[in-house]
Scaffold this active site. Structure first.
Site, short mmCIF file in Angstrom:
data_model
loop_
_atom_site.label_atom_id
_atom_site.label_comp_id
_atom_site.label_asym_id
_atom_site.label_seq_id
_atom_site.Cartn_x
_atom_site.Cartn_y
_atom_site.Cartn_z
N SER A 117 0.95 -1.28 0.02
CA SER A 117 -0.04 -0.01 0.01
C SER A 117 1.15 1.11 0.01
CB SER A 117 -0.87 0.05 1.46
OG SER A 117 -1.63 1.43 1.44
N TYR A 142 -1.71 0.05 10.40
CA TYR A 142 -2.02 -0.52 9.24
C TYR A 142 -0.81 -0.44 8.26
CZ TYR A 142 -3.62 -1.18 4.39
OH TYR A 142 -3.51 -1.31 3.05
N LYS A 146 2.23 -3.10 6.50
CA LYS A 146 2.20 -3.60 5.04
C LYS A 146 3.69 -3.49 4.68
CE LYS A 146 -1.84 -4.50 3.22
NZ LYS A 146 -1.97 -5.79 2.67
C1 WQD Z 1 -8.51 10.34 0.87
C2 WQD Z 1 -8.47 12.04 1.15
C3 WQD Z 1 -8.97 12.30 3.35
C4 WQD Z 1 -13.41 11.56 3.27
C5 WQD Z 1 -6.27 5.08 1.86
C6 WQD Z 1 -6.08 4.14 2.82
C7 WQD Z 1 -5.68 2.82 2.40
C8 WQD Z 1 -4.37 2.94 1.10
C9 WQD Z 1 -4.32 4.49 0.86
C10 WQD Z 1 -4.39 0.99 0.12
C11 WQD Z 1 -7.72 12.16 2.42
C12 WQD Z 1 -9.98 12.85 2.65
C13 WQD Z 1 -12.05 11.46 3.19
C14 WQD Z 1 -14.12 12.49 3.35
C15 WQD Z 1 -12.11 13.98 2.90
N1 WQD Z 1 -4.57 2.35 0.24
N2 WQD Z 1 -11.31 12.93 2.76
N3 WQD Z 1 -13.63 13.70 3.41
O1 WQD Z 1 -6.35 8.27 3.45
O2 WQD Z 1 -5.79 8.56 1.17
O3 WQD Z 1 -5.77 6.19 2.36
O4 WQD Z 1 -5.67 4.95 0.67
O5 WQD Z 1 -3.97 0.17 0.86
O6 WQD Z 1 -6.55 2.07 1.65
O7 WQD Z 1 -5.42 4.46 3.92
O8 WQD Z 1 -7.91 7.51 1.44
O9 WQD Z 1 -10.29 7.73 0.85
O10 WQD Z 1 -9.59 7.67 3.40
O11 WQD Z 1 -9.06 9.75 2.05
O12 WQD Z 1 -11.77 15.48 3.01
O13 WQD Z 1 -15.40 12.51 3.64
O14 WQD Z 1 -9.92 12.43 1.02
O15 WQD Z 1 -8.58 13.41 4.34
O16 WQD Z 1 -7.09 13.47 2.28
P1 WQD Z 1 -6.42 7.66 2.33
P2 WQD Z 1 -9.23 8.05 2.03
#
Ligand code: WQD
Length: 322
Positions: A117, A142, A146
């Protein structure tokens, strides 16, 4: 070759199974069904129900099905949950992998593809594309599991001649078909859907990040492209025994939260501007893949764009929320 796909009854796993069988590979699914769904397993693909912590059951599956390759997707993947249950995450994601590798290296398995990841990078120091040489400083248990998983895989490969590929997934979205869509609501796109469906404004977790529009930038990759990257990795390993690869799987294009919310509004026929809420702890401002090594080593690159991710995910949500 015959591939054991652990976690093959999951959202990503179901797409990987279909891509591998579509490429002419024989596949067997191994899944504990803790979050996997049996009817995601295609007809004709055997399903072995079990945990990778059950070394005897894994060894029997490898032997009975004459497995020669493994794609290991089975893992716990909720970042927030990993913070409150770190030992559970280390047991499932690290000990489960160690037990699996013990069985794999005692059997006739030649290739091992590991689901890693972008979370291994934590908060990368670069504002540019993240290469595979970027220091890995995970911010959550997490992400730590990984990274530890990659260490196990590479060490097993170096010690036994097992060919290995660690694929660092960036932000996965979309679906090949509505019935294969992600049913979880723990990532940006489904969380926007949930707010819009409830007649509420989507939430932006902080608009004071050091990015062009102040909102976080991520690299979104269609699950169909991601699944094809596993086929590419399987082929790359089959042609080079003893090879150890670590590869980013992303599009190499950044999309900000605000851009995503605007696009989702447009494509789903809504017009609901977001509300700004405080930053989410541990959120890196900008994480976008360099996709150069995937092109060079796997001869793979993404083809599907953001609109297909959004519309296919929306169709999946409408199927489960008519
Ligand atoms: C994306 C962005 C939030 C919801 C994921 C997982 C993990 C890894 C990498 C595989 C962030 C913002 C979110 C909302 C928002 N992949 N957000 N409002 O955190 O990049 O990480 O992908 O293993 O699966 O950790 O993904 O979709 O949670 O958030 O502003 O209602 O959207 O702050 O910047 P993230 P995410």
């Amino acid at each position: 070759m015959t591939w054991l796909i652990t976690g093959g009854a999951g959202y990503i796993g179901a797409h990987v199974v279909r891509a591998m069988t579509g490429a002419g590979e024989r596949t067997v699914v191994y899944d504990d069904l803790s979050t996997g769904v049996p009817d995601r397993v295609p007809d004709g693909v055997p399903l072995v129900v079990g945990s990778t912590l059950d070394g005897g059951r894994v060894a029997r599956a490898l032997r009975d099905h004459e497995i020669t390759g493994v794609v290991h997707l089975a893992a716990k993947k909720q970042v927030a949950e990993s913070v409150s249950l770190p030992l559970h995450y280390y047991r499932e994601n690290v000990e489960g992998l160690r037990v699996l590798l013990d069985a794999v290296t005692s059997a006739d398995v030649r290739s091992f593809v590991f689901s890693s990841s972008a979370a291994v990078y934590g908060m990368p120091y670069t504002a540019g594309p993240v290469t595979e040489e970027t220091p890995c400083l995970p911010l959550s248990p997490y992400g730590e599991t990984k990274l530890a998983g990659e260490w196990l895989v590479r060490a097993a490969g170096a010690a036994t001649g097992l060919s290995t590929a660690c694929l660092r997934y960036f932000n996965v979205a979309g679906a090949a078909r509505p019935d294969l869509a992600d049913r979880g609501v723990s990532h940006l796109i489904p969380m926007i859907f949930e707010r819009l469906a409830d007649g509420l404004p989507p939430r932006v977790f902080g608009d004071d990040h050091p990015t062009p529009d102040g909102t976080c930038v991520r690299d979104y990759i269609h699950v169909v492209d991601l699944a094809e990257a596993h086929v590419a990795a399987a082929h790359a390993l089959a042609s080079a025994p003893g090879r150890n690869l670590t590869v980013n799987i992303g599009r190499g294009e950044g999309v900000s939260v605000r851009e995503m919310i605007d696009r989702v509004n447009t494509l789903t026929g809504h017009d609901r501007p977001p509300v700004i809420t405080p930053r989410r702890p541990g959120d890196p401002a900008h994480v976008v893949a360099s996709a150069e090594r995937a092109a060079a080593e796997l001869n793979w690159k993404a083809h599907l764009g953001l609109d297909d991710m959004i519309t296919s995910a929306w169709s999946g949500r409408q199927r489960t929320h008519p």
